[in-house]
Design a protein around this motif. Structure first.
Motif, PDB file in Angstrom:
ATOM      1  N   ASP A  94       0.862  -1.188   0.000  1.00 38.12           N
ATOM      2  CA  ASP A  94       0.000   0.000   0.000  1.00 38.12           C
ATOM      3  C   ASP A  94       0.898   1.238   0.000  1.00 38.12           C
ATOM      4  O   ASP A  94       1.642   1.479   0.956  1.00 38.12           O
ATOM      5  CB  ASP A  94      -0.910   0.008   1.235  1.00 38.12           C
ATOM      6  CG  ASP A  94      -1.960   1.100   1.156  1.00 38.12           C
ATOM      7  OD1 ASP A  94      -1.999   1.812   0.138  1.00 38.12           O
ATOM      8  OD2 ASP A  94      -2.731   1.263   2.133  1.00 38.12           O
ATOM      9  N   ASP A  96       0.772   5.296  -0.317  1.00 37.63           N
ATOM     10  CA  ASP A  96      -0.203   6.389  -0.205  1.00 37.63           C
ATOM     11  C   ASP A  96       0.523   7.717  -0.244  1.00 37.63           C
ATOM     12  O   ASP A  96       1.525   7.915   0.462  1.00 37.63           O
ATOM     13  CB  ASP A  96      -1.004   6.258   1.098  1.00 37.63           C
ATOM     14  CG  ASP A  96      -2.097   7.296   1.196  1.00 37.63           C
ATOM     15  OD1 ASP A  96      -3.131   7.149   0.543  1.00 37.63           O
ATOM     16  OD2 ASP A  96      -1.907   8.284   1.971  1.00 37.63           O
ATOM     17  N   ASP A 122      -4.102   6.699  -3.422  1.00 33.64           N
ATOM     18  CA  ASP A 122      -3.922   5.413  -2.753  1.00 33.64           C
ATOM     19  C   ASP A 122      -3.610   4.354  -3.813  1.00 33.64           C
ATOM     20  O   ASP A 122      -4.484   3.922  -4.561  1.00 33.64           O
ATOM     21  CB  ASP A 122      -5.197   5.053  -1.995  1.00 33.64           C
ATOM     22  CG  ASP A 122      -5.004   3.823  -1.120  1.00 33.64           C
ATOM     23  OD1 ASP A 122      -3.843   3.386  -0.984  1.00 33.64           O
ATOM     24  OD2 ASP A 122      -5.996   3.334  -0.563  1.00 33.64           O
ATOM     25  N   ASN A 124      -2.221   0.530  -4.429  1.00 34.01           N
ATOM     26  CA  ASN A 124      -1.951  -0.729  -3.725  1.00 34.01           C
ATOM     27  C   ASN A 124      -2.022  -1.889  -4.714  1.00 34.01           C
ATOM     28  O   ASN A 124      -2.264  -1.715  -5.908  1.00 34.01           O
ATOM     29  CB  ASN A 124      -2.946  -0.923  -2.576  1.00 34.01           C
ATOM     30  CG  ASN A 124      -4.392  -0.783  -3.025  1.00 34.01           C
ATOM     31  OD1 ASN A 124      -4.825  -1.512  -3.927  1.00 34.01           O
ATOM     32  ND2 ASN A 124      -5.133   0.150  -2.429  1.00 34.01           N
TER      33      ASN A 124
END
Length: 493
Positions: A94, A96, A122, A124
């Motif tokens: 992940d 961000d 975001d 991922n």
């Protein structure tokens, strides 16, 4: 140029270089110097400036604040091992990245607001690390409905700071009045000290003349040796009075110099001043009953007490408001944008394609209110105390004005009485000298009358000094000192 003139010129040069030449200062000059250089006045001016800064500090609560934030995070989330193979799959990643920009502030009626714009990318594993921008722009606010509601609660500390500033300005005025009055007192006391010295020197000269006259009469056999010794004894004793008078002059001169100068080195000791002999002030008629009302308008300490009462009243109402539970209306309104392109996400917001809003109520109720109740009780007692202190001060002013008016009347009567006594004393001395010359008087009686006349002269000057000081003190009791002297107060910034 003769040798005598050269020596005299050299003496004047040395006298001037040594700093022994006295600087002549009038009472008005002394007052103006004190206004410009007195340390108490300078120190009090800082209090006004500090209070001004405190007001600016409190007004700053309405200044909007610009806040910005950027954050970049990386997070690996491990997966459970496969029960058949025992192998762990690759972790979920992940990544961000977010940023925000906002403008926050407070309104005078208690509402807090925020204008903000945020964007979050975001990325991922589930989206194969493609860009995924979620953006928002809008406004949010919180409006208190009970505690901290309204202009009164929000601006309480500002109004308290403004009241403190007004108090400091009146305190500065009080310092000016007290300093000017003290200068008048010191000038009058130095005038009295110099009059006492003149009387002591005059007595010494008169006694010296009597000694010379007695010696001459003793040589021709018309006066006894006892009269000569008696006169010489009084002449020696008069030197003690001169020394005491010189010390009195020195002490009063030092007191005046400290009030009108900002010199704080040994140069102050070398400074010699000379004052003008003060005339007797004219008869002044005062009315204590009418002047009391004037004192309540002009006296700095009374105005400060009134302002302290206003300050405590502001705090009392504020603390009473703090007894209420917190009931806030909250809400927000704005627009969202979502796309793999940051530019497209922001365009959605500009196009106002997707709205987002919320509203609601938030309630906070302390279970005991111990702190709030204690503060409220303290503010209530402080308010009652201020009222009592104001009443007490009014009583003190009534007494002070009444005493001051009575003091003016009595001291002027003393001036008249001591003047009449001095005139009679002079007549008595003249008659006693004539008796001594005629051979029917005595040296003792002449010496006694000379000393008595010196005492009567000092009593008259002392009464005049007390009368002048009574007038100055009465003006201070009414708060009219600066007005009577045409002094304009310039409040420091």
């Amino acid at each position: 140029m003769t040798t005598t003139r050269r020596l005299f010129a050299l003496f004047l040069v040395l006298l001037s270089a040594s700093g022994l030449c006295a600087e002549k200062i009038s009472l008005q000059d002394a007052i103006h110097r004190a206004l410009a250089k007195n340390f108490a006045i300078q120190s009090s001016s800082f209090d006004v400036s500090i209070a001004n800064a405190a007001v600016s500090q409190q007004l700053g609560i309405f200044d909007p604040q610009l806040t910005g934030n950027f954050n970049n995070s990386y997070n690996e989330i491990p997966q459970l091992a496969d029960p058949l193979t025992g192998l762990r799959p690759d972790p979920i990643l992940d990544k961000d990245a977010s940023y925000s920009l906002g403008l926050n502030g407070l309104m005078p009626w208690g509402m807090t607001y925020s204008l903000s714009a945020t964007s979050n990318n975001d990325r991922n594993t589930s989206v194969v690390f493609n860009d995924n921008f979620l953006s928002f722009a809008g406004v949010s606010g919180r409006q208190p409905l009970l505690r901290d509601f309204g202009v009164g609660a929000t601006t309480a500390q500002i109004r308290i700071a403004m009241t403190n500033r007004s108090i400091s300005e009146w305190q500065y005025r009080a310092t000016l009045i007290n300093t000017v009055t003290n200068v008048i007192f010191a000038y009058d006391d130095l005038n009295l000290a110099q009059a006492q010295l003149r009387s002591a020197l005059n007595l010494r000269d008169k006694v010296a003349e009597l000694v010379d006259e007695n010696i001459k009469r003793n040589k021709v056999g018309s006066m006894s040796q006892y009269d000569v010794i008696q006169a010489r004894s009084r002449l020696a004793d008069s030197e003690d009075g001169i020394l005491q008078a010189r010390q009195f002059v020195h002490d009063e001169e030092s007191a005046l110099k400290a009030l009108i100068s900002d010199e704080h080195t040994s140069k102050l000791l070398d400074w010699t001043i000379e004052i003008e002999e003060l005339p007797t002030p004219p008869l002044t008629t005062v009315n204590a009953a009418l002047d009391f009302a004037e004192a309540l308008k002009k006296r700095p300490d009374y105005r400060q007490a009134q302002l302290a009462l206003e300050r405590n009243d502001i705090n009392y109402h504020y603390q009473r408001n703090q007894l209420l539970p917190r009931l806030d209306l909250v809400g927000s309104y704005g627009y969202n944008g979502y796309d793999t392109s940051d530019r497209v996400a922001r365009q959605m917001i500009r196009n106002q394609d997707y709205r987002a809003y919320s509203y609601g109520v938030q309630v906070t109720v302390p279970l005991a209110f111990v702190t709030e109740r204690a503060r409220y009780r303290s503010s209530k007692l402080a308010l009652q105390q201020s009222k009592t202190q104001l009443d007490s001060l009014e009583q003190d002013i009534v007494v002070a004005v009444g005493n001051g008016a009575n003091h003016i009347e009595n001291t002027y009567k003393r001036v008249e009485a001591t003047r009449a006594a001095r005139e009679l004393g002079q007549q008595t001395l003249d008659a006693e000298v004539k008796r001594l010359v005629a051979g029917t008087g005595s040296t003792f009686n002449v010496l006694y009358q000379q000393e008595l006349l010196t005492s009567l002269q000092f009593s008259e000057v002392n009464a005049i000094n007390d009368y002048a000081k009574a007038l100055a003190d009465y003006d201070r009791q009414l708060g009219l000192t600066l007005e009577k002297l045409n002094i304009t107060v310039v409040v420091p910034k």
